[in-house]
Design an enzyme around this catalytic site. Structure first.
Site, PDB file in Angstrom:
ATOM      1  N   GLU A 152       0.881  -1.185   0.000  1.00 62.02           N
ATOM      2  CA  GLU A 152       0.000   0.000   0.000  1.00 62.02           C
ATOM      3  C   GLU A 152       0.911   1.225   0.000  1.00 62.02           C
ATOM      4  OE1 GLU A 152      -3.455   1.188   0.190  1.00 62.02           O
ATOM      5  OE2 GLU A 152      -2.237   3.007   0.125  1.00 62.02           O
ATOM      6  N   ASP A 205      -6.114  -3.970  -5.799  1.00 64.97           N
ATOM      7  CA  ASP A 205      -7.209  -3.292  -5.083  1.00 64.97           C
ATOM      8  C   ASP A 205      -6.827  -1.825  -4.950  1.00 64.97           C
ATOM      9  OD1 ASP A 205      -9.315  -2.538  -3.539  1.00 64.97           O
ATOM     10  OD2 ASP A 205      -8.676  -3.605  -1.738  1.00 64.97           O
TER      11      ASP A 205
END
Ligand code: SAM
Length: 291
Positions: free
Chosen positions: A119, A169
């Protein structure tokens, strides 16, 4: 996806509203009771609201990422079909997904030995840990490995054939997420996947953004031997139906392991073997355009 938003205060009630516009005439509106946090990071503006009916609402750069009420629709759809199409998903890589919902779903699969999440923005993870405990629940799992960094670079540097499943994602294709929808990234994903590996990504709304949906699916088809677009109800996103795609170097994407699927079905909120089959059905106009 939309960059146009508006908000409104009703003087007779104690809520504001937040609208994400899907196009010039249609939007999705939430009644907001309070703003919990608003931070601007080097990557994006992150707003977290409380709503009248949908729990907390996470918004990045004016685009809705999730509501607590409906987040499992998106996370189930992104994760389980790819995981079950892969014969042995021991090593799973997640790009983005800072809220933790994708990681939570991946770790339902007992075959997983390592679930690495890359991330770019540490603030998203911090906000999820502080305010979204049902999603950030999986970060303490010993199989989880969180890396704060750029997913594009991570996949580019990955050992060939080192990941069984790769799940993208990411936020919408603007800012740091833009390269995650382009050919060079998809080529790197292919190189990083094992021979029977499977990747899954979101490919936008098939109705409001049909051209973009089709472009992304066709782009994947130039790179992977097998590509299957699918859709799933996701009520927090424009139109309530969202597009995804699974892709592989040859691994079948529709047939899934029945035994493992039956086990997963026992704990999911939405995903079942029936929703899996149904998700590949396309309306006729879209089927024609996809060729
Ligand atoms: N379900 C959401 C959606 O599609 O609206 C996505 C949710 S998740 C919060 C998306 C995450 O992708 C964000 O936290 C963002 O920081 C992350 N992201 C964007 N670009 C990235 C990159 N290049 N590498 C790693 N993570 C990235």
């Amino acid at each position: 996806m939309s960059q146009e938003t508006s908000s409104h205060m009703d003087p007779t009630e104690s809520w504001h509203s937040f609208t994400e516009w899907s196009d010039k005439s249609v939007g999705l509106t939430w009644k907001i009771t309070r703003m919990i946090e608003s931070v601007t990071t080097p990557y994006q503006r992150i707003d977290l609201f409380d709503t009248v009916g949908d729990g907390k609402l996470l918004v990045h750069d004016n685009a809705v990422m999730l509501s607590e009420r409906f987040e499992s629709q998106y996370h189930d759809a992104l994760v389980h079909s790819a995981m079950l199409a892969c014969p042995n998903p021991r090593r799973v890589l997640i790009i983005g997904g800072g809220d933790g919902g994708t990681l939570r779903e991946v770790l339902r699969h007992s075959e997983v030995e390592v679930a690495c999440q890359v991330e770019i923005d540490a603030e998203v993870v911090r906000i999820a840990k502080d305010h979204l405990p049902t999603m950030a629940i999986a970060y303490d799992d010993p199989r989880a490995d969180l890396i704060i960094g750029d997913g594009m670079k991570f996949v580019g540097d990955a050992e060939p054939a080192s990941w069984d499943v790769i799940l993208i994602d990411s936020t919408d294709p603007i800012g740091p997420a833009a390269p995650l929808f382009e050919e060079p990234f998809y080529n790197d994903i292919k190189a990083a996947l094992t021979d029977d590996g499977v990747m899954a990504t979101q490919v936008a709304c098939p109705t409001f953004y049909a051209d973009y949906f089709i472009t992304l699916v066709k782009r994947l088809e130039t790179i992977f031997s097998m590509v299957r677009p699918y859709t799933s109800p996701v009520q927090m996103y424009p139109s309530g139906v969202w597009g995804f795609a699974v892709a592989s170097k040859g691994q079948d994407l529709v047939q899934i392991d029945e035994k493992r699927a039956a086990l997963i079905e026992e704990s999911t909120t939405n995903w079942t073997r029936e929703t899996h089959k149904a998700s590949f059905a396309m309306p006729n106009w879209l089927r024609r355009r996809l060729g």
